[in-house]
Scaffold this motif. Structure first.
Motif, PDB file in Angstrom:
ATOM      1  N   UNK A 234      30.376  73.882  50.439  1.00 16.52           N
ATOM      2  CA  UNK A 234      29.973  73.238  49.377  1.00 16.52           C
ATOM      3  C   UNK A 234      31.205  73.476  48.494  1.00 16.52           C
ATOM      4  N   UNK A 235      31.674  72.653  47.612  1.00 17.97           N
ATOM      5  CA  UNK A 235      32.821  72.719  46.931  1.00 17.97           C
ATOM      6  C   UNK A 235      32.718  74.036  45.969  1.00 17.97           C
ATOM      7  N   UNK A 236      33.915  74.766  45.820  1.00 16.21           N
ATOM      8  CA  UNK A 236      33.656  75.745  44.926  1.00 16.21           C
ATOM      9  C   UNK A 236      33.504  75.405  43.504  1.00 16.21           C
ATOM     10  N   UNK A 237      33.084  76.326  42.783  1.00 15.80           N
ATOM     11  CA  UNK A 237      32.906  75.963  41.250  1.00 15.80           C
ATOM     12  C   UNK A 237      34.372  76.558  40.797  1.00 15.80           C
ATOM     13  N   UNK A 238      35.104  75.519  39.990  1.00 12.56           N
ATOM     14  CA  UNK A 238      36.409  76.127  39.346  1.00 12.56           C
ATOM     15  C   UNK A 238      36.057  77.246  38.411  1.00 12.56           C
ATOM     16  N   UNK A 239      35.028  77.526  37.715  1.00 12.51           N
ATOM     17  CA  UNK A 239      34.790  78.563  36.907  1.00 12.51           C
ATOM     18  C   UNK A 239      34.723  79.746  37.597  1.00 12.51           C
ATOM     19  N   UNK A 240      34.265  79.934  39.084  1.00 15.63           N
ATOM     20  CA  UNK A 240      34.081  80.947  39.775  1.00 15.63           C
ATOM     21  C   UNK A 240      35.491  81.190  40.136  1.00 15.63           C
ATOM     22  N   UNK A 241      36.500  80.764  40.204  1.00 16.88           N
ATOM     23  CA  UNK A 241      37.986  81.011  40.517  1.00 16.88           C
ATOM     24  C   UNK A 241      38.813  81.404  39.668  1.00 16.88           C
ATOM     25  N   UNK A 242      38.502  81.454  38.126  1.00 13.71           N
ATOM     26  CA  UNK A 242      39.201  81.897  37.206  1.00 13.71           C
ATOM     27  C   UNK A 242      39.784  83.241  37.279  1.00 13.71           C
ATOM     28  N   UNK A 243      38.791  84.172  37.714  1.00  9.44           N
ATOM     29  CA  UNK A 243      39.536  85.643  37.826  1.00  9.44           C
ATOM     30  C   UNK A 243      40.691  85.532  39.037  1.00  9.44           C
ATOM     31  N   UNK A 244      40.389  84.742  39.855  1.00  8.37           N
ATOM     32  CA  UNK A 244      41.542  84.756  41.167  1.00  8.37           C
ATOM     33  C   UNK A 244      42.848  84.167  40.466  1.00  8.37           C
ATOM     34  N   UNK A 245      42.664  83.345  39.702  1.00  5.31           N
ATOM     35  CA  UNK A 245      43.896  82.849  39.152  1.00  5.31           C
ATOM     36  C   UNK A 245      44.395  83.764  38.183  1.00  5.31           C
ATOM     37  N   UNK A 246      43.797  84.300  37.227  1.00  9.98           N
ATOM     38  CA  UNK A 246      44.039  85.564  36.510  1.00  9.98           C
ATOM     39  C   UNK A 246      44.779  86.631  37.232  1.00  9.98           C
ATOM     40  N   UNK A 247      44.336  86.855  38.123  1.00  8.36           N
ATOM     41  CA  UNK A 247      44.936  88.017  38.980  1.00  8.36           C
ATOM     42  C   UNK A 247      46.366  87.618  39.481  1.00  8.36           C
ATOM     43  N   UNK A 252      52.716  88.011  37.479  1.00  6.53           N
ATOM     44  CA  UNK A 252      53.779  87.182  37.036  1.00  6.53           C
ATOM     45  C   UNK A 252      54.253  85.899  37.435  1.00  6.53           C
ATOM     46  N   UNK A 253      53.118  85.390  38.273  1.00  8.04           N
ATOM     47  CA  UNK A 253      53.016  83.928  38.454  1.00  8.04           C
ATOM     48  C   UNK A 253      52.622  82.941  37.516  1.00  8.04           C
ATOM     49  N   UNK A 254      53.388  81.999  37.046  1.00 10.16           N
ATOM     50  CA  UNK A 254      53.062  80.823  36.125  1.00 10.16           C
ATOM     51  C   UNK A 254      51.522  80.353  36.460  1.00 10.16           C
ATOM     52  N   UNK A 255      50.926  79.976  35.114  1.00  8.86           N
ATOM     53  CA  UNK A 255      49.635  79.623  35.387  1.00  8.86           C
ATOM     54  C   UNK A 255      49.479  78.486  36.301  1.00  8.86           C
ATOM     55  N   UNK A 256      50.162  77.534  35.900  1.00 11.05           N
ATOM     56  CA  UNK A 256      50.248  76.079  36.687  1.00 11.05           C
ATOM     57  C   UNK A 256      50.488  76.371  38.184  1.00 11.05           C
ATOM     58  N   UNK A 257      51.232  77.337  38.574  1.00 15.02           N
ATOM     59  CA  UNK A 257      51.527  77.833  39.905  1.00 15.02           C
ATOM     60  C   UNK A 257      50.489  78.379  40.549  1.00 15.02           C
ATOM     61  N   UNK A 258      49.702  79.461  39.830  1.00 18.44           N
ATOM     62  CA  UNK A 258      48.593  79.844  40.192  1.00 18.44           C
ATOM     63  C   UNK A 258      47.346  78.993  40.417  1.00 18.44           C
ATOM     64  N   UNK A 259      47.158  78.150  39.452  1.00 22.56           N
ATOM     65  CA  UNK A 259      46.125  77.037  39.911  1.00 22.56           C
ATOM     66  C   UNK A 259      46.581  76.313  41.135  1.00 22.56           C
ATOM     67  N   UNK A 260      47.648  75.976  41.360  1.00 25.35           N
ATOM     68  CA  UNK A 260      47.968  75.095  42.491  1.00 25.35           C
ATOM     69  C   UNK A 260      47.629  75.843  43.740  1.00 25.35           C
ATOM     70  N   UNK A 261      48.144  77.154  43.687  1.00 19.55           N
ATOM     71  CA  UNK A 261      47.881  78.000  44.955  1.00 19.55           C
ATOM     72  C   UNK A 261      46.367  77.879  45.392  1.00 19.55           C
ATOM     73  N   UNK A 262      45.740  78.697  44.117  1.00 26.84           N
ATOM     74  CA  UNK A 262      44.085  78.624  44.687  1.00 26.84           C
ATOM     75  C   UNK A 262      43.563  77.307  44.822  1.00 26.84           C
ATOM     76  N   UNK A 263      43.963  76.358  44.317  1.00 23.34           N
ATOM     77  CA  UNK A 263      43.270  75.052  44.437  1.00 23.34           C
ATOM     78  C   UNK A 263      43.495  74.739  45.966  1.00 23.34           C
ATOM     79  N   UNK A 264      44.771  74.940  46.363  1.00 22.65           N
ATOM     80  CA  UNK A 264      45.156  74.596  47.823  1.00 22.65           C
ATOM     81  C   UNK A 264      44.387  75.259  48.830  1.00 22.65           C
ATOM     82  N   UNK A 265      43.840  76.461  48.407  1.00 26.84           N
ATOM     83  CA  UNK A 265      43.368  77.426  49.110  1.00 26.84           C
ATOM     84  C   UNK A 265      41.753  77.035  49.394  1.00 26.84           C
ATOM     85  N   UNK A 266      41.268  76.632  48.155  1.00 22.50           N
ATOM     86  CA  UNK A 266      39.528  76.311  48.024  1.00 22.50           C
ATOM     87  C   UNK A 266      39.435  74.947  47.992  1.00 22.50           C
TER      88      UNK A 266
END
Length: 286
Positions: A234-247, A252-266
């Motif tokens: 089942x596709x992950x809910x983006x809202x459930x991944x916010x904490x992972x991005x914020x971590x 020190x990772x830029x927000x866009x880069x952090x989102x790109x990394x988590x998105x590629x993994x999930x």
């Protein structure tokens, strides 16, 4: 009884052809002709198999089906312990796989008696190979439950099963089983129905469950093996991944880069994940 004598006796599990006599191995031929005792699920079919293979069974042939399995085990164990070879064969395919054999193997292991196997035909692996489904990982569930209520409960356990599932079904229950599968798993789950594998009228019908259920309404004959594709995650809910991005941003990772990394993994949308982070920040007053 000496240890040397005990070591010479053994139980031999042997796979037999599912329909094509030519699938019999030379090792099966040799074993049928040399075993001291042949324990057969159906003695008539085993004698017919030996005749077709032009093999003379010189040992004693005994019945060993579901009805007598438990009662026959003690005497067969004693024969093995006394140095004799017991060859165990079923009507088709591999013993112990939805056929007699499991209890005999356990009993031999408990008495430290030798057990070996002559590999060969199996409806399970043959169906997997022909299914045209991803089957790198699979589970085998034997026969599907007979009653609809129990069958639906079993099917519910497969809703999120990521592995392909192989199971047997009786031809007169196939239509009902597939209809239940459509209701529980949905019409789009991929599957394959394999009928009369290796035999003259072999047939493999592939499609989604909705298509296969409609096909089965007209009835199917013969030995049936079904392969059900594993569930898609089942596709992950983006809202459930916010904490992972914020971590990641906290490191020190830029927000866009952090989102790109988590998105590629999930597998979630990078844009949706980015928006979910901004929404979370606004709601928290950041």
């Amino acid at each position: 009884m000496t240890d040397e004598v005990a070591a010479t006796g053994r139980l031999v599990l042997a796979a037999t052809p599912m329909g094509q006599i030519g699938d019999a191995s030379q090792r099966l031929r040799d074993a049928l002709g040399s075993a001291d005792i042949v324990a057969a699920e159906d003695t008539r079919r085993t004698r017919a198999l030996a005749k077709a293979l032009e093999v003379e069974i010189t040992g004693r042939v005994v019945r060993f089906d579901d009805h007598v399995e438990t009662a026959k085990i003690p005497a067969l164990l004693d024969e093995i312990a006394n140095g004799r070879t017991v060859l165990l064969v079923t009507d088709a395919g591999m013993p112990s796989v939805s056929d007699p054999g499991y209890r005999m193997v356990v009993a031999c292991v408990e008495r430290s008696l030798a057990v070996t196997c002559l590999p060969g035909p199996s409806a399970v692996t043959t169906a997997l190979a022909l299914s045209a489904l991803p089957v790198e990982r699979f589970c085998f569930d034997g026969f599907a439950p007979r009653k609809s209520g129990q069958r639906r409960e079993w099917l519910r356990t497969l809703r999120t099963e990521p592995r392909a599932c192989v199971f047997f079904e009786a031809p007169h229950r196939l239509a009902d089983c597939l209809a239940d599968a459509v209701e529980v798993l949905g019409p789009d789950r991929r599957a394959a129905v394999c009928r009369e594998l290796t035999k003259t009228y072999e047939e493999v019908v592939r499609g989604n469950l909705g298509e296969l259920a409609a096909w089965a309404v007209d009835g199917a004959r013969g030995e049936i093996t079904v392969v059900l594709a594993g569930a898609q995650p089942a596709p992950a809910d983006p809202a459930d991944l916010v904490d992972e991005v914020e971590s990641l941003t906290a490191e020190g990772i830029r927000l866009k880069d952090a989102c790109a990394q988590v998105a590629s993994e999930t597998g979630v949308s990078r844009r949706e994940l980015y928006d979910a982070v901004l929404t979370s920040r606004r709601e928290s007053g950041e």
